[in-house]
Design an enzyme around this catalytic site. Structure first.
Site, short mmCIF file in Angstrom:
data_model
loop_
_atom_site.label_atom_id
_atom_site.label_comp_id
_atom_site.label_asym_id
_atom_site.label_seq_id
_atom_site.Cartn_x
_atom_site.Cartn_y
_atom_site.Cartn_z
N GLU A 38 52.64 -27.45 15.30
CA GLU A 38 52.42 -28.73 14.60
C GLU A 38 50.96 -28.93 14.24
O GLU A 38 50.64 -29.45 13.16
CB GLU A 38 52.94 -29.88 15.46
CG GLU A 38 54.39 -29.78 15.87
CD GLU A 38 55.33 -29.48 14.72
OE1 GLU A 38 55.11 -29.99 13.61
OE2 GLU A 38 56.31 -28.73 14.92
N GLU A 96 60.70 -36.13 7.15
CA GLU A 96 60.96 -34.86 6.48
C GLU A 96 62.46 -34.56 6.53
O GLU A 96 63.10 -34.73 7.58
CB GLU A 96 60.19 -33.72 7.14
CG GLU A 96 60.23 -32.46 6.32
CD GLU A 96 59.41 -31.32 6.92
OE1 GLU A 96 59.25 -30.31 6.24
OE2 GLU A 96 58.94 -31.44 8.06
N GLU A 150 56.14 -23.62 6.87
CA GLU A 150 56.83 -23.35 8.12
C GLU A 150 56.65 -21.92 8.61
O GLU A 150 56.47 -21.68 9.80
CB GLU A 150 58.32 -23.69 7.99
CG GLU A 150 58.61 -25.16 7.75
CD GLU A 150 58.10 -26.08 8.85
OE1 GLU A 150 57.68 -25.59 9.93
OE2 GLU A 150 58.09 -27.30 8.63
N GLY A 187 62.53 -30.31 16.79
CA GLY A 187 61.70 -30.01 17.95
C GLY A 187 60.46 -30.86 17.95
O GLY A 187 60.07 -31.43 18.97
N ALA A 188 59.82 -30.95 16.79
CA ALA A 188 58.62 -31.77 16.63
C ALA A 188 58.41 -31.96 15.13
O ALA A 188 59.05 -31.30 14.30
CB ALA A 188 57.40 -31.10 17.26
N MET A 189 57.50 -32.88 14.77
CA MET A 189 57.24 -33.17 13.36
C MET A 189 55.76 -33.44 13.16
O MET A 189 55.16 -34.24 13.87
CB MET A 189 58.07 -34.38 12.91
CG MET A 189 57.79 -34.82 11.48
SD MET A 189 58.19 -33.49 10.30
CE MET A 189 57.03 -33.88 8.98
#
Length: 868
Positions: free
Chosen positions: A320, A149, A342, A283-285
């Site tokens: 997530e 992303e 988001e 941070g995370a995906m």
């Protein structure tokens, strides 16, 4: 330049976009079969891809995305005929075009597109990249992992790299036999190859966008799977860290089950892997079924982690997992709609964490994050939550507090306006209607309107498509209140400021007041400039934005403010008192109130017992302390010390086994304030003892919140020996949280030579996922912020080459802490000559906030000693 964007639905007519960053719409992928072979030793990979696609009309070429790849052996097949294809590249627009070598036109219908490719496992934390760690034997090991992303799948394999080009992915990885491979689907076969490697084949994914694909290989291990309603859930991590997985597994199992119940839709995948990656730019995906995280946001020892650190882990896991539906199952059709996933995932993370640990008062905590959005949204350089996106750089610029925190705040406001049950019903309606499809903002409003019967679009469009927010001015009249709205702004960029813009929103307002001795509540939708609200009598005190969930500020008239503030501890909930403190400080920053008004308010709240209110009090006083002249700093330091030590005396200096988590966190906040800016010698002595005990006997020997605060206080009062010790503790940290804690503490040492050593450490040794943020924080140092700016300025080219692209604008954010006119002028001139393409608007916001800080210092800096 303005481009016309075309985003037809999958079954709509073929159209061609005139945006050079978008692909033609005459070819749509259906399925990818991907084989990829990473070579970790040479930091290279090779692969081949076959894409089954559909042609909507006759074409003489096929265009898809690729970047930083070498592509060869391209073929196009229709029916039984396969022809070679000439490859041409458009590097600027990251595209590759294939033309049949025989010049034959491709006809409408099915086509198979295939080619080989090769690339580098880069160190930029995007695309297919390498991450390293040192194992227990002291050996450096490499992991190959992905971050796609927004537009980085094209750096790993040729593809149609836009969110509305959904397809099924079948992945095969050929890897060394001693390493673990993971992808979005579950492993369905694993066979040895003739050359001693292993061929792992993964199950097909659901229909999804390229940015959600992932594949990882390395010296990894996984926990035993936990069954969550038939879905296997596990944590994957580098070897040797299995002891840090228990809390994350507990949080993830709860969140997954809770979200299935909330959405009323089964988890859309077949398994959930949560993967801790040592180097990770975000941070995370939310990769489908293979979610990647920074280690500090997934792995922890609860006996050593603070409440805030544990809360953050739950938040990110919930965020997530929320995406598996809101984003993955139902996806925005183009990057202008990033907020659709988001903002909602941020809303859901808070809701889920609040259900996981109600005692953490998560929605009260969210007030702090909403405040960060308020801070940006009060600038003339703010933007709407949703705006036109043309290029990949435009998309990168959307990952900010306006998309996440402002978006979540207005979603929360809408939920409170509609009611939680009606809101959740609308969400389920939306997800069921658009499963596996792509959507726009209007699709969400339509679903919520149909489920609630309320004019959602009319209320929400002003919040989504316009920047800024209102402040409600509240005055008393004979039978109630006069409430008016106008846009709240800090002022314009540069040194002059600007008047607040006249503008109105549809504002859901809840008012609670004491009227003639009785508590009265009123609800209204304020749609015009003002309203006279009949409360039924004479108002003694009032709380506008009752419940604290509205995305707006409130400014009470003088006498009403005084009456309400005097009774705040008795008549206002903690989240409402937080709003009162936050709104007052914002009025000071904007020049609408003197700093003395804020100081008086927080002094009146000296008996406060709530963590979040105290956090805002302390941060506000620290903000004023930073811009005060020396005599004012001393006065404020005494005030901070007196307030914090008094509150500590009430709370107790020593933790109790039966006390709430938030009391433990509050003790840490007060202890750090008293020993840091407050410079209380007794607290500093106690901090030294706690720091020694934690360092010698292990961090678990001291209550984690107090241990973390003691590290900060010991650093603020520390010498070179302490500095060396903290560097050693950082290098030998046994948890991700401890490593970051010691790095941040290095910024607190007073000596310039130690501070300069810290800057060098950040630039050369610290992981690039952390260094830009630490350098940003360095620019906010009370005394040496300008030194940090000079360091970043002088090494700009080297730093921007080394660090991930998405972090450069964030590194520049430290200039917000600078507050002298001469330095601000220099900073502004520097960025006029050093563009940050992927964060131009964000940098403009940093510069404007810097000037706001300059004006605050010029207005209040010399008065603060007298004001207190």
């Amino acid at each position: 330049m303005t481009f016309l964007l075309s985003s037809p639905s999958a079954d709509g007519p073929a159209m061609t976009s005139v945006n050079p960053y978008r692909l033609p719409r005459d070819v749509r992928p259906v399925r990818y079969d991907l084989v990829i072979e990473p070579d970790l030793d040479s930091a290279r990979f090779v692969g081949e891809v076959a894409i089954a696609a559909t042609l909507r009309g006759p074409v003489d070429s096929v265009t898809l995305n690729t970047a930083e790849l070498e592509c060869s052996d391209a073929t196009l097949r229709q029916g039984d005929t396969t022809v070679g294809a000439e490859i041409s590249f458009d590097a600027e627009n990251e595209r590759m075009t294939l033309r049949p070598l025989d010049g034959v036109q491709l006809e409408p219908g099915d086509v198979r597109i295939a080619c080989r490719f090769a690339g580098e496992l880069n160190d930029k934390l995007r695309g297919f990249y390498r991450s390293t760690f040192v194992n227990d034997a002291g050996e450096t090991r490499t992991i190959a992992t992905t971050q796609f992303e927004s537009t980085n799948a094209r750096r790993a394999f040729p593809c149609f790299d836009e969110p509305d080009f959904k397809a099924v992915f079948g992945v095969t990885m050929i890897v060394p036999s001693d390493l673990m491979a993971i992808s979005c689907g579950e492993l369905v076969s694993s066979e040895p190859t003739a050359d001693g490697r292993r061929r792992d084949t993964f199950a097909d994914t659901m229909l999804m966008s390229t940015y959600l694909m992932a594949f990882i290989v390395g010296d990894l291990e996984a926990t035993d799977p936990v069954d969550v309603g038939g879905v296997p859930l596990r944590i994957v991590h580098v070897r040797g860290k299995s002891s840090l997985t228990g809390f994350g597994l507990e949080a993830a199992a709860f969140a997954l089950a809770w979200l299935v119940d909330y959405y009323g839709i089964d988890y859309p995948g077949t398994k959930v892997d949560l993967i801790a990656v040592p180097d990770f730019a975000f941070g995370a995906m939310e990769n489908m079924g293979a979610i990647t995280f920074r280690e500090t946001l997934l792995l922890a020892d609860p006996a050593k982690a603070t409440t805030a650190e544990l809360l953050r882990i739950v938040d990110v896991i919930a965020h997530e997992l929320a995406h598996m539906w809101f984003g993955n199952l139902v996806t925005m059709d183009w990057w202008n709609g990033i907020w659709l996933k988001e903002a909602f995932a941020t809303f859901m993370q808070v809701t889920t964490t609040d259900a996981f640990r109600p005692e953490w008062q998560r929605w009260d905590e969210f007030s702090i994050e909403r405040g960060a959005a308020f801070d940006v949204d009060a600038l003339s350089t703010t933007r709407p939550i949703e705006y036109e996106v043309v290029s990949p750089e435009d998309a990168e610029g959307m990952y900010d507090v306006l998309t996440y925190e402002k978006g979540a705040a207005v979603v929360r406001m809408l939920e409170q306006y509609l009611g939680a049950a009606r809101f959740a019903a609308g969400v389920r309606h939306y997800l069921n209607r658009h499963s596996y499809a792509n959507v726009t903002t209007t699709d969400l409003w339509d679903a919520l309107e149909e489920s609630s019967g309320e004019p959602v679009r009319a209320v929400m469009d002003g919040w989504i498509f316009r920047g800024g927010y209102p402040i409600l001015a509240v005055e008393v009249h004979s039978a109630g209140l006069e409430i008016s709205q106008h846009r709240f702004m800090y002022g314009g960029s540069g040194g002059d400021g600007a008047a607040a813009e006249a503008s109105t929103w549809s504002v859901p307002v809840i008012v609670r007041a004491r009227v003639d001795g009785k508590i009265v509540e009123r609800r209204l939708l304020l749609e015009g400039p003002s309203v006279r609200l009949d409360m039924g009598g004479s108002v003694e005190w009032a709380v506008v934005n009752a419940g604290g969930h509205g995305y707006y500020r409130v400014r009470y008239s003088g006498e009403l403010l005084a009456r309400t503030a005097r009774q705040a501890l008795e008549v206002m909930a903690p989240i409402e008192r937080y709003g009162l403190v936050d709104d007052t400080y914002a009025a000071v920053v904007a020049g609408h109130a003197p700093a003395s008004e804020f100081v008086q308010l927080v002094t009146d709240l000296a008996s406060e017992t709530d963590l979040h209110v105290w956090q805002r009090i302390v941060w506000g006083l620290k903000g004023l302390h930073a811009i005060a002249e020396p005599h004012g700093r001393e006065t404020l330091a005494v005030l901070i010390r007196d307030l914090a030590t008094t509150a500590l005396g009430v709370l107790g200096f020593e933790p109790r086994s039966d006390e709430p988590d938030l009391d433990r966190e509050l003790r840490g906040v007060l202890f750090e304030a008293a020993g840091g800016r407050g410079r209380d010698e007794l607290v500093r002595t106690r901090a030294r003892d706690l720091f020694d005990a934690a360092a010698q006997d292990g961090a678990a020997s001291v209550e984690p919140n107090l241990a973390a605060a003691a590290v900060q206080v010991a650093a603020a009062a520390g010498d070179e020996t302490d500095y060396e010790r903290m560097v050693d503790l950082y290098r030998g940290a046994d948890t991700p949280q401890s490593e970051l804690r010691y790095l941040q503490a290095l910024l607190l040492f007073d000596r310039r030579d130690l501070f300069e050593r810290t800057l060098e450490l950040f630039a050369t040794e610290v992981r690039t996922q952390n260094a830009p943020y630490l350098l940003s924080a360095a620019m906010t140092h009370l005394d040496w912020g300008p030194v940090a700016w000079e360091f970043v300025r002088d090494q700009w080219d080297d730093l921007t080459e080394r660090f991930p692209q998405n972090s450069i604008a964030r590194m520049a954010g430290g200039v917000r802490g600078l507050s002298t006119r001469s330095l601000a002028t220099e900073v502004e001139a520097f960025f006029a000559d050093h563009e940050v393409p992927q964060g131009a608007l964000t940098v403009a916001q940093h510069l404007e906030k810097m000037w706001v800080n300059v004006r605050l210092r010029e207005r209040e800096g010399a008065r603060l000693g007298r004001a207190t």
